[in-house]
Design a protein around this motif. Structure first.
Motif, PDB file in Angstrom:
ATOM      1  N   ARG A   4       4.541  17.148 -17.677  1.00 53.86           N
ATOM      2  CA  ARG A   4       3.540  16.426 -16.893  1.00 53.86           C
ATOM      3  C   ARG A   4       4.241  15.687 -15.758  1.00 53.86           C
ATOM      4  NH1 ARG A   4      -1.212  16.688 -19.348  1.00 53.86           N
ATOM      5  NH2 ARG A   4      -2.202  15.105 -18.056  1.00 53.86           N
ATOM      6  N   TYR A   5       3.509  15.475 -14.690  1.00 53.29           N
ATOM      7  CA  TYR A   5       4.000  14.650 -13.591  1.00 53.29           C
ATOM      8  C   TYR A   5       2.952  13.594 -13.284  1.00 53.29           C
ATOM      9  CZ  TYR A   5       0.812  17.037 -10.330  1.00 53.29           C
ATOM     10  OH  TYR A   5      -0.304  17.517  -9.694  1.00 53.29           O
ATOM     11  N   ALA A   6       3.388  12.468 -12.767  1.00 55.57           N
ATOM     12  CA  ALA A   6       2.484  11.356 -12.471  1.00 55.57           C
ATOM     13  C   ALA A   6       2.227  11.270 -10.978  1.00 55.57           C
ATOM     14  CB  ALA A   6       3.085  10.045 -12.974  1.00 55.57           C
ATOM     15  N   TRP A   7       0.999  10.943 -10.627  1.00 55.18           N
ATOM     16  CA  TRP A   7       0.655  10.663  -9.233  1.00 55.18           C
ATOM     17  C   TRP A   7      -0.278   9.457  -9.240  1.00 55.18           C
ATOM     18  CZ3 TRP A   7      -4.276  11.595  -6.770  1.00 55.18           C
ATOM     19  CH2 TRP A   7      -5.260  12.080  -7.622  1.00 55.18           C
ATOM     20  N   ALA A   8      -0.705   9.001  -8.072  1.00 52.43           N
ATOM     21  CA  ALA A   8      -1.467   7.757  -7.991  1.00 52.43           C
ATOM     22  C   ALA A   8      -2.763   7.803  -8.784  1.00 52.43           C
ATOM     23  CB  ALA A   8      -1.770   7.439  -6.517  1.00 52.43           C
ATOM     24  N   GLY A   9      -3.315   9.004  -8.998  1.00 56.60           N
ATOM     25  CA  GLY A   9      -4.582   9.130  -9.711  1.00 56.60           C
ATOM     26  C   GLY A   9      -4.448   9.408 -11.189  1.00 56.60           C
ATOM     27  N   GLY A  10      -3.232   9.458 -11.713  1.00 57.89           N
ATOM     28  CA  GLY A  10      -3.047   9.711 -13.140  1.00 57.89           C
ATOM     29  C   GLY A  10      -1.877  10.627 -13.397  1.00 57.89           C
ATOM     30  N   ALA A  11      -2.034  11.534 -14.328  1.00 56.90           N
ATOM     31  CA  ALA A  11      -0.979  12.489 -14.678  1.00 56.90           C
ATOM     32  C   ALA A  11      -1.587  13.870 -14.827  1.00 56.90           C
ATOM     33  CB  ALA A  11      -0.284  12.066 -15.964  1.00 56.90           C
ATOM     34  N   GLU A  12      -0.837  14.878 -14.439  1.00 55.28           N
ATOM     35  CA  GLU A  12      -1.295  16.268 -14.516  1.00 55.28           C
ATOM     36  C   GLU A  12      -0.221  17.125 -15.163  1.00 55.28           C
ATOM     37  OE1 GLU A  12      -4.295  16.869 -13.772  1.00 55.28           O
ATOM     38  OE2 GLU A  12      -4.865  15.251 -12.404  1.00 55.28           O
ATOM     39  N   ALA A  13      -0.639  18.253 -15.694  1.00 57.22           N
ATOM     40  CA  ALA A  13       0.295  19.178 -16.338  1.00 57.22           C
ATOM     41  C   ALA A  13       1.060  19.976 -15.291  1.00 57.22           C
ATOM     42  CB  ALA A  13      -0.472  20.120 -17.262  1.00 57.22           C
ATOM     43  N   GLN A  14       2.212  20.470 -15.697  1.00 53.45           N
ATOM     44  CA  GLN A  14       2.974  21.372 -14.839  1.00 53.45           C
ATOM     45  C   GLN A  14       3.767  22.329 -15.728  1.00 53.45           C
ATOM     46  OE1 GLN A  14       5.498  18.934 -12.392  1.00 53.45           O
ATOM     47  NE2 GLN A  14       6.820  18.291 -14.073  1.00 53.45           N
ATOM     48  N   LEU A  15       3.927  23.542 -15.242  1.00 56.30           N
ATOM     49  CA  LEU A  15       4.720  24.551 -15.942  1.00 56.30           C
ATOM     50  C   LEU A  15       6.105  24.569 -15.328  1.00 56.30           C
ATOM     51  CD1 LEU A  15       4.917  26.995 -17.901  1.00 56.30           C
ATOM     52  CD2 LEU A  15       4.133  28.428 -16.000  1.00 56.30           C
ATOM     53  N   CYS A  16       7.129  24.454 -16.182  1.00 53.20           N
ATOM     54  CA  CYS A  16       8.514  24.427 -15.716  1.00 53.20           C
ATOM     55  C   CYS A  16       9.274  25.591 -16.347  1.00 53.20           C
ATOM     56  CB  CYS A  16       9.189  23.114 -16.102  1.00 53.20           C
ATOM     57  SG  CYS A  16       8.332  21.630 -15.532  1.00 53.20           S
ATOM     58  N   LEU A  17       9.918  26.396 -15.524  1.00 50.22           N
ATOM     59  CA  LEU A  17      10.700  27.527 -16.008  1.00 50.22           C
ATOM     60  C   LEU A  17      12.083  27.509 -15.371  1.00 50.22           C
ATOM     61  CD1 LEU A  17       8.115  30.481 -15.879  1.00 50.22           C
ATOM     62  CD2 LEU A  17       8.785  29.123 -17.858  1.00 50.22           C
ATOM     63  N   GLY A  18      13.067  27.989 -16.133  1.00 46.36           N
ATOM     64  CA  GLY A  18      14.411  28.092 -15.585  1.00 46.36           C
ATOM     65  C   GLY A  18      15.320  26.968 -16.019  1.00 46.36           C
ATOM     66  N   PRO A  19      16.546  26.948 -15.491  1.00 39.72           N
ATOM     67  CA  PRO A  19      17.554  25.957 -15.891  1.00 39.72           C
ATOM     68  C   PRO A  19      17.323  24.604 -15.224  1.00 39.72           C
ATOM     69  CG  PRO A  19      18.447  27.444 -14.234  1.00 39.72           C
ATOM     70  CD  PRO A  19      17.074  27.937 -14.531  1.00 39.72           C
ATOM     71  N   PHE A  20      17.074  23.576 -16.029  1.00 40.74           N
ATOM     72  CA  PHE A  20      16.854  22.233 -15.490  1.00 40.74           C
ATOM     73  C   PHE A  20      17.981  21.277 -15.864  1.00 40.74           C
ATOM     74  CE2 PHE A  20      12.599  23.829 -14.914  1.00 40.74           C
ATOM     75  CZ  PHE A  20      12.137  23.154 -13.797  1.00 40.74           C
ATOM     76  N   GLY A  21      19.031  21.777 -16.518  1.00 45.99           N
ATOM     77  CA  GLY A  21      20.106  20.896 -16.960  1.00 45.99           C
ATOM     78  C   GLY A  21      20.932  20.321 -15.820  1.00 45.99           C
ATOM     79  N   ASP A  22      21.123  21.094 -14.759  1.00 48.14           N
ATOM     80  CA  ASP A  22      21.933  20.646 -13.619  1.00 48.14           C
ATOM     81  C   ASP A  22      21.025  19.960 -12.604  1.00 48.14           C
ATOM     82  OD1 ASP A  22      23.606  20.229 -11.517  1.00 48.14           O
ATOM     83  OD2 ASP A  22      24.053  22.346 -11.136  1.00 48.14           O
ATOM     84  N   THR A  23      21.079  18.647 -12.553  1.00 46.07           N
ATOM     85  CA  THR A  23      20.181  17.893 -11.678  1.00 46.07           C
ATOM     86  C   THR A  23      20.565  17.979 -10.212  1.00 46.07           C
ATOM     87  OG1 THR A  23      21.455  15.860 -12.035  1.00 46.07           O
ATOM     88  CG2 THR A  23      19.587  16.273 -13.512  1.00 46.07           C
TER      89      THR A  23
END
Length: 227
Positions: A4-23
């Motif tokens: 999920r991600y947050a924005w001014a109106g609340g929070a929404e779902a998101q699909l995340c794929l792939g390598p997220f370990g390396d910021t």
């Protein structure tokens, strides 16, 4: 992976794929196609994300307020909220926006390192397509509809199976995509583009469809562009 991600109106779902370990590595944030086109393009969008993951590139596909599993009613969706939410979905790492069709109208406020647009329309073209589909339904026995109603005050209008606010339609009608560093289109589309791909316009298909070869080619092009 769902998140999920947050924005001014609340929070929404998101699909995340792939390598997220390396910021520090780049991530692709996808601005999805809009309305019924989003349903027709979902499979090829996810296929592109999977192909990017296979190339070592993480990607995020956020739900917009008023779409998919959002708690915001569809009839309450506004263009300014879509743009605000998309901007809020940008993670704190190098991010590239990849906009599909009408998604190119959403990434105008996002702080991204670059913009990649696939077949971006003018907002007026998108509204025209919605109206054309509604008028086709009228000819097949649907409820009467006058396109001029969009410019009049009143309740949401049923278009492409969605109750769409007149404010949203008017805002879209005036919207234009920002200039992108790379624009790609399909063969047969003679509008300006940096590259053209073989394939059919899945956003116009009667049913959702897939095109693995097209998804792989676009993922390769995105990866090369980011590199």
């Amino acid at each position: 992976m769902s998140d999920r991600y947050a924005w001014a109106g609340g929070a929404e779902a998101q699909l995340c794929l792939g390598p997220f370990g390396d910021t520090e590595s780049a991530v692709v944030l996808i601005a999805p196609a809009l309305f019924e086109e989003a349903n027709r393009m979902r499979a090829v969008t996810v296929a592109i994300m999977r192909a990017l993951a296979a190339r070592g590139i993480a990607s995020i596909l956020p739900d917009l307020p008023g779409t998919n599993d959002s708690l915001v009613a569809t009839c309450d969706a506004r263009l300014e909220d879509w743009r605000m939410a998309f901007a809020a979905a940008v993670p704190s790492r190098p991010t590239y926006s990849v906009a599909i069709r009408g998604g190119a109208l959403l990434d105008v406020e996002a702080d991204v390192a670059g913009r990649y647009h696939w077949s971006p329309p003018q907002g007026a073209d998108l509204v025209r397509d919605l109206v054309r589909a509604r008028l086709a339904g009228v000819r097949e026995g649907g409820a009467a509809f006058d396109p001029a109603d969009i410019d009049q005050p009143g309740p949401p209008i049923e278009l492409a199976g969605n109750a769409v606010s007149r404010d949203l339609l008017r805002a879209l009608d005036a919207a234009e995509p920002l200039a992108a560093q790379r624009v790609v289109r399909l063969e047969g589309d003679h509008r300006p583009a940096d590259r053209r791909f073989a394939g059919r316009p899945l956003w116009r298909a009667a049913e959702p469809g897939a095109d693995p070869a097209l998804a792989a080619a676009i993922a390769d092009d995105i990866a090369d562009w980011i590199a």
